[in-house]
Design a protein around this motif. Structure first.
Motif, PDB file in Angstrom:
ATOM      1  N   VAL A   1       0.156 -13.345  32.052  1.00 40.53           N
ATOM      2  CA  VAL A   1       1.265 -12.427  31.443  1.00 40.53           C
ATOM      3  C   VAL A   1       1.467 -12.559  29.995  1.00 40.53           C
ATOM      4  O   VAL A   1       1.731 -11.382  29.293  1.00 40.53           O
ATOM      5  CB  VAL A   1       2.590 -12.912  31.997  1.00 40.53           C
ATOM      6  CG1 VAL A   1       3.824 -12.561  31.414  1.00 40.53           C
ATOM      7  CG2 VAL A   1       2.699 -12.777  33.737  1.00 40.53           C
ATOM      8  N   ARG A   2       1.050 -13.538  29.317  1.00 44.38           N
ATOM      9  CA  ARG A   2       1.312 -13.742  28.074  1.00 44.38           C
ATOM     10  C   ARG A   2       0.086 -13.071  27.171  1.00 44.38           C
ATOM     11  O   ARG A   2       0.435 -12.438  26.309  1.00 44.38           O
ATOM     12  CB  ARG A   2       0.990 -15.244  27.484  1.00 44.38           C
ATOM     13  CG  ARG A   2       2.159 -16.104  27.999  1.00 44.38           C
ATOM     14  CD  ARG A   2       2.103 -17.615  27.566  1.00 44.38           C
ATOM     15  NE  ARG A   2       3.265 -18.263  28.102  1.00 44.38           N
ATOM     16  CZ  ARG A   2       4.317 -18.599  27.377  1.00 44.38           C
ATOM     17  NH1 ARG A   2       4.326 -18.055  26.174  1.00 44.38           N
ATOM     18  NH2 ARG A   2       5.011 -19.528  27.701  1.00 44.38           N
TER      19      ARG A   2
ATOM     20  N   GLY B   1      -1.295  -9.948  28.297  1.00 48.51           N
ATOM     21  CA  GLY B   1      -0.836  -8.715  28.721  1.00 48.51           C
ATOM     22  C   GLY B   1       0.060  -8.400  27.497  1.00 48.51           C
ATOM     23  O   GLY B   1       0.324  -7.200  27.280  1.00 48.51           O
ATOM     24  N   GLN B   2       0.788  -9.231  26.853  1.00 46.60           N
ATOM     25  CA  GLN B   2       1.759  -8.943  25.860  1.00 46.60           C
ATOM     26  C   GLN B   2       1.156  -8.800  24.295  1.00 46.60           C
ATOM     27  O   GLN B   2       1.670  -8.258  23.493  1.00 46.60           O
ATOM     28  CB  GLN B   2       2.954  -9.815  25.601  1.00 46.60           C
ATOM     29  CG  GLN B   2       3.856  -9.878  26.974  1.00 46.60           C
ATOM     30  CD  GLN B   2       4.755 -11.196  26.966  1.00 46.60           C
ATOM     31  OE1 GLN B   2       4.702 -11.824  26.185  1.00 46.60           O
ATOM     32  NE2 GLN B   2       5.578 -11.170  28.196  1.00 46.60           N
TER      33      GLN B   2
END
Length: 268
Positions: free
Chosen positions: A140-141, A143-144
């Motif tokens: 998730v991180r 992807g940012q």
């Protein structure tokens, strides 16, 4: 077994494990090139993998994947090292010879429990679930981050390595593809191609290699994997042509040359 006997047995095992390294370091220095060292390490790793398979700790698929990874690293080995680097390596190994058993003993004296049983299934399952959560959070991180940033590439590469180490080849391939979104990298492309081949996704691997080879025509690893893809696709003649061309371009002292020749001779 008494406490003294346990420590004596552990000490003898440590000495036996480190004796070959001690003999090498304490013996007279030999003129040894980087290629010879890489080849020696390659042979030792293959022997260890064979022992792991015989002991039942590696199944056939895991053994094949591990052997291919060792071969890939050999193909990507850097050029010969100079005498100064060889001396530094000997000092590093000498320090490790003293430090590793001392550090292990210190950690064991602090928290070791000889009679502790192996971790139960529930605990192993809990640890695996925790690792899953950590990797999901990392995904998730990442992807940012901007896809083209060096931080994103490094992060996706590390995630791919972690997923691959856990046997999750599809997740590893996805992470490597995201790492390559920031730009072409021959070594990273080779890692992705190898994962695809391990997973049986030959057509994807071949398409990836066909696009990559014109951009890195001299890359040994990519050329080897191109031949491997042909062999796994049931086209031994094409694999032979690829590997013969690779051997023809290889210097006589290339440490991976013998490995490719063995692969070539094993083809029908």
């Amino acid at each position: 077994m008494s406490g003294v006997s346990i420590w004596l047995a552990l000490g003898l095992l440590a000495v036996a494990a480190l004796l070959p390294l001690a003999i090498t370091l304490l013996g007279p220095a030999r003129a040894r090139g980087r290629g010879e060292a890489d080849l020696g390490l390659y042979r030792a790793q293959l022997a260890e993998l064979a022992r792991e398979k015989e002991a039942g700790r590696l199944d056939a698929a895991a053994h094949r994947a591990a052997v291919l990874e060792v071969q890939r690293r050999l193909l990507a080995a850097p050029a010969e090292a100079g005498p100064a680097e060889d001396r530094r390596s000997r000092w590093v190994l000498a320090a490790a010879l003293v430090a590793v058993p001392g550090l292990a003993l210190g950690l064991y004296l602090r928290s070791g429990i000889p009679d502790m049983p192996s971790a139960p299934f529930a605990l192993r399952h809990e640890i695996a679930a925790r690792d899953d959560r950590l990797l999901d959070d990392l995904r998730v991180r990442l992807g940012q981050l901007p896809p083209e940033s060096s931080q994103a590439r490094e992060g996706w590469t590390l995630l791919g390595n972690a997923e691959r180490g856990r046997g999750r080849l599809a997740a590893a391939a996805e992470a490597y593809r995201k790492a390559l979104a920031g730009g072409f990298d021959a070594d990273l492309t080779g890692q992705l191609a190898q994962v695809l081949l391990e997973e049986g996704r030959n057509e994807e691997a071949q398409a990836l290699l066909a696009a990559a080879l014109p951009r890195a025509q001299g890359h040994v690893g990519l050329r080897f994997l191109a031949g491997l893809a042909e062999a796994q696709a049931g086209r031994p003649e094409s694999a032979k042509a690829a590997w013969r061309a690779l051997i023809a371009d290889a210097p006589p002292e290339a440490p991976w040359r013998a490995m490719v020749e063995r692969r070539l001779n094993a083809l029908p």
